[in-house]
Design an enzyme around this catalytic site. Structure first.
Site, PDB file in Angstrom:
ATOM      1  N   ARG A   1       0.852  -1.218   0.083  1.00 32.46           N
ATOM      2  CA  ARG A   1       0.084  -0.034  -0.099  1.00 32.46           C
ATOM      3  C   ARG A   1       0.670   1.381   0.146  1.00 32.46           C
ATOM      4  O   ARG A   1       0.306   2.199  -0.703  1.00 32.46           O
ATOM      5  CB  ARG A   1      -0.928   0.300   1.105  1.00 32.46           C
ATOM      6  CG  ARG A   1      -1.979  -1.143   1.101  1.00 32.46           C
ATOM      7  CD  ARG A   1      -2.845  -1.135   2.403  1.00 32.46           C
ATOM      8  NE  ARG A   1      -4.041  -2.125   2.063  1.00 32.46           N
ATOM      9  CZ  ARG A   1      -4.878  -2.721   3.139  1.00 32.46           C
ATOM     10  NH1 ARG A   1      -4.739  -2.092   4.388  1.00 32.46           N
ATOM     11  NH2 ARG A   1      -5.602  -3.526   2.814  1.00 32.46           N
TER      12      ARG A   1
ATOM     13  N   HIS B   1      -5.624   5.580   6.511  1.00 30.75           N
ATOM     14  CA  HIS B   1      -6.656   4.414   6.558  1.00 30.75           C
ATOM     15  C   HIS B   1      -6.114   3.671   8.117  1.00 30.75           C
ATOM     16  O   HIS B   1      -7.200   3.565   8.781  1.00 30.75           O
ATOM     17  CB  HIS B   1      -6.269   3.437   5.608  1.00 30.75           C
ATOM     18  CG  HIS B   1      -6.941   2.033   5.657  1.00 30.75           C
ATOM     19  ND1 HIS B   1      -8.365   1.937   5.857  1.00 30.75           N
ATOM     20  CD2 HIS B   1      -6.379   0.744   5.671  1.00 30.75           C
ATOM     21  CE1 HIS B   1      -8.728   0.990   5.911  1.00 30.75           C
ATOM     22  NE2 HIS B   1      -7.701  -0.079   5.668  1.00 30.75           N
TER      23      HIS B   1
ATOM     24  N   LEU C   1      -7.233  -7.716  10.320  1.00 29.05           N
ATOM     25  CA  LEU C   1      -8.201  -8.758  10.767  1.00 29.05           C
ATOM     26  C   LEU C   1      -7.364  -9.828  11.468  1.00 29.05           C
ATOM     27  O   LEU C   1      -7.756 -10.529  12.404  1.00 29.05           O
ATOM     28  CB  LEU C   1      -9.106  -9.196   9.778  1.00 29.05           C
ATOM     29  CG  LEU C   1      -9.889  -7.977   9.043  1.00 29.05           C
ATOM     30  CD1 LEU C   1     -10.971  -8.638   8.164  1.00 29.05           C
ATOM     31  CD2 LEU C   1     -10.485  -7.105   9.775  1.00 29.05           C
TER      32      LEU C   1
END
Length: 683
Positions: A350, A442, A482
């Site tokens: 990213r 983010h 997650l």
């Protein structure tokens, strides 16, 4: 191996032990579990644990600790744990099960995560994360999480940025929601049994220490305004990250740093605040009126190709509405990620993808009216899938329309809800017209410093999930948030906290009528009273937006010494004015969201300064932290981030001493015994 922190200060040295077990890396976690002290089931019934935050990390921890027999008091500021921001995660969760037979392993997941974090994470924690990752998938399948499956009924995988294998388990574009429902169902079972006492619409406003140990919290009932005392033998913070320090981010508007910042001010060191992730695939902002930004899942980069026009005349024609992106031929398009990073292409990590988009837009090739957007195009994937489907249906000479129809159906099955969301927001059909995307704040890799046990520098005070710093280094790989949250909650904390609580089996219930609780409640009430009684002229959002602009402009995707120093001075000025001039309407003893925001923005105004200070101190480029003074000037990596392992291979852990400018830096040296430190290249 024990990692020690070296203190850069003239004051007496304080050492921090990361408590990483001795022995081979692959054996550390197993050996650790074999030797820790345990609490027997009868004694667990006499021990209370507070869990603040009920997203994936907090929800899984609360459910598991209650299942083990502890009495859990869970707190969330939402009206239900189902509304935790984990629900917004879209693309998937990583695990090294090697279901695709493409060469994945625990070691490869460990290696990819350390490399993806630009060699700024603790080896032992990351290896443990990889070890337990497979267990998470088994746990979630048992809970009924509807992971995608392949044609044979087995769990399917897709790839994410920064890796060369497919290890991401997913449920369309709503993986976070499905995983959260699994944790929430496990919590509900324990709530029904009386093992979890759920406190919805409550916000933690301080932690209470008794004899140096975390023994409770002060919370505000957000409906009635009542200030409450809650005690426990240990406190767990699982409240997510601090991305909203930028005001505009992909985080929910309620996401904040207050719980983490309060424990920092009570002695928990704050680590690497400058490590913030800018996500490359977000819907571009459309005006100054916005309060948040919308994320488009990184999973889209599996099939979407990112490009801008090659020629400036085409850029201007698109901006002015004289051309559409679909008018440009392949030869007129610059697929810049494929050009610059041929090995990984559109699936670079990213931070790399975000900086590349910024570089193209800064050079004038941005395709929307503001010049801050690039295209994410599914035309090639639609044609590829359509041709494949036609062959599977026995059609060896399909029409172009038939190929598009069949290809769009495949894309809809994989990403349909994401495409629908984009169309509702932008009012364009992404099946027919390429999506427009641009980087946005983010995730935060920095957070509260924790040792191998996930304990902070305060005894009995734990921090898990995005709220801590431990696993992602300077950049998080997609689908690893997650994984970390559920690893901490289901499989790590329940072991490590027991080792600590084994000394509390005879302690008895912690009283809330002590001087420590009195003092903590007094401080909380004084701050709330100040906000209500201060007769200022500007709203909370006025100050938050000003802070966010400074953060984005000067502590955003690219940073330099001059602007970081300016940012520190400007944030101080904003903070001083905030305390003089903030206006909070309403009263204390009612539902008052402006009062909630005031406390949170006050914390952001301190955190923002420490953030900039940390970025100024770290005079190297690594992961999401990009210093303009530290760039490769020649060779195959020309223009890429330049790391400095000689001087900066450490965790920066900051100790609170009043003002952010007075914070003391402690260093945890990072040792790499199983991975070679080398240039991070995705070319």
């Amino acid at each position: 191996m024990h990692c020690f922190i070296i203190l850069i200060t003239n004051k007496p040295m304080a050492t921090l032990d990361s408590k990483v077990p001795e022995g081979a890396l692959k054996d550390k976690w197993t050996t650790y579990k074999d030797k820790i002290d345990l609490v027997n089931p009868a004694n667990k019934r006499n021990i209370d644990i507070i869990v603040v935050g009920t997203g994936l990390a907090g929800g899984s921890a609360a459910a598991t600790l209650a299942e083990l027999g502890y009495n859990v008091k869970a707190f969330c500021y939402q009206d239900s744990p189902r509304r935790a921001h984990s629900i917004a995660a879209q693309g998937g969760i990583n695990a090294s099960k090697n279901y695709m037979g493409d060469g994945d392993s625990n070691y490869r997941l460990f290696y990819d995560t350390v490399k993806g974090g630009d060699y700024r994470s603790r080896e032992a924690n990351v290896h443990r994360l990889a070890e337990v990752s497979g267990n998470i998938i088994d746990q979630c399948v048992a809970q009924g999480v509807p992971f995608a499956r392949d044609y044979g009924g087995l769990l399917d995988n897709r790839s994410f940025g920064g890796v060369l294998v497919s290890r991401t388990f997913y449920a369309k574009g709503q993986t976070g929601q499905q995983l959260l429902l699994g944790a929430y169902s496990a919590m509900n079972r324990q709530i029904a049994r009386g093992k979890i006492t759920m406190h919805n619409r409550h916000e933690m406003l301080d932690v209470v220490k008794v004899d140096g140990k975390a023994r409770g919290i002060i919370a505000r009932n957000l409906i009635t305004g009542e200030i409450e005392r809650h005690s426990a033998h240990a406190v767990v913070i699982a409240t997510g990250g601090y991305g909203n320090v930028y005001f505009l981010s992909t985080n929910a508007m309620g996401s904040n740093a207050t719980a983490a910042w309060k424990i920092h001010k009570k002695g928990a060191f704050f680590a690497n605040p400058c490590y913030t992730q800018i996500h490359p695939t977000c819907i571009p902002r459309s005006g100054d009126y916005q309060s948040k930004l919308t994320l488009m899942s990184e999973s889209l980069r599996n099939d979407g190709r990112i490009w801008v026009p090659k020629n400036m005349e085409d850029v201007m024609a698109i901006r002015e509405g004289r051309k559409k992106p679909t008018d440009l031929s392949e030869e007129e398009r610059d697929y810049y990620l494929e050009r610059r990073y041929p090995a990984f292409g559109n699936l670079v990590p990213r931070d790399v993808a975000s900086r590349a988009a910024k570089e193209r837009c800064d050079a004038g090739y941005g395709v929307n009216a503001t010049g801050e957007a690039v295209y994410l195009d599914f035309k090639t994937a639609i044609n590829r899938y359509g041709t494949e489907q036609a062959l599977l249906h026995g059609d060896h000479n399909p029409s172009a329309a038939k190929i598009i129809q069949l290809g769009e159906k495949v894309i809809e099955e994989k990403y349909g809800n994401l495409f629908q969301m984009y169309e509702k927001i932008v009012d364009e059909n992404p099946y027919k017209t390429p999506m427009m995307i641009y980087p946005a704040t983010h995730y935060t890799m920095g957070g509260v410093w924790v040792d191998y046990n996930l304990m902070t520098t305060v005894d009995g005070l734990y921090c898990i999930g995005e709220a801590n710093f431990s696993d992602h280094g300077a950049n998080r790989l997609g689908a690893s948030a997650l994984m970390q949250g559920l690893a901490d909650g289901y499989f790590v904390l329940p072991y490590t906290i027991g080792d600590y609580l084994s000394d509390d089996i005879r302690t008895g219930e912690i009283a809330t009528n002590s001087a420590e609780f009195d003092q903590a409640e007094k401080e909380v009430k004084e701050r709330l009273d100040f906000f209500i009684n201060n007769k200022g002229t500007h709203s909370v959002d006025y100050f938050h937006k000003r802070l966010g602009k400074v953060m984005w402009d000067k502590v955003g995707m690219a940073r330099n010494e001059k602007e970081l120093k300016e940012a520190i001075a400007e944030i101080k000025e904003i903070r001083d004015e905030f305390w003089k001039n903030v206006k909070v309407p309403g009263s204390l003893n009612e539902f008052n969201q402006e009062l909630e925001k005031a406390g949170r923005v006050a914390d952001f105004l301190e955190l923002g300064e420490l953030f900039a200070k940390d970025a100024l101190n770290r005079n190297e480029s690594c992961g999401g932290h990009f210093r303009e003074e530290s760039v490769e000037l020649d060779g195959p990596q020309k223009g890429e981030a330049k790391r400095n392992d000689k001087d900066y291979a450490y965790v920066a852990a900051w100790e609170y001493k009043g003002e952010p400018s007075e914070a003391i830096l402690h260093k945890e040296a990072l040792e790499f015994k199983d991975i070679e430190l080398k240039t991070r290249s995705y070319k």
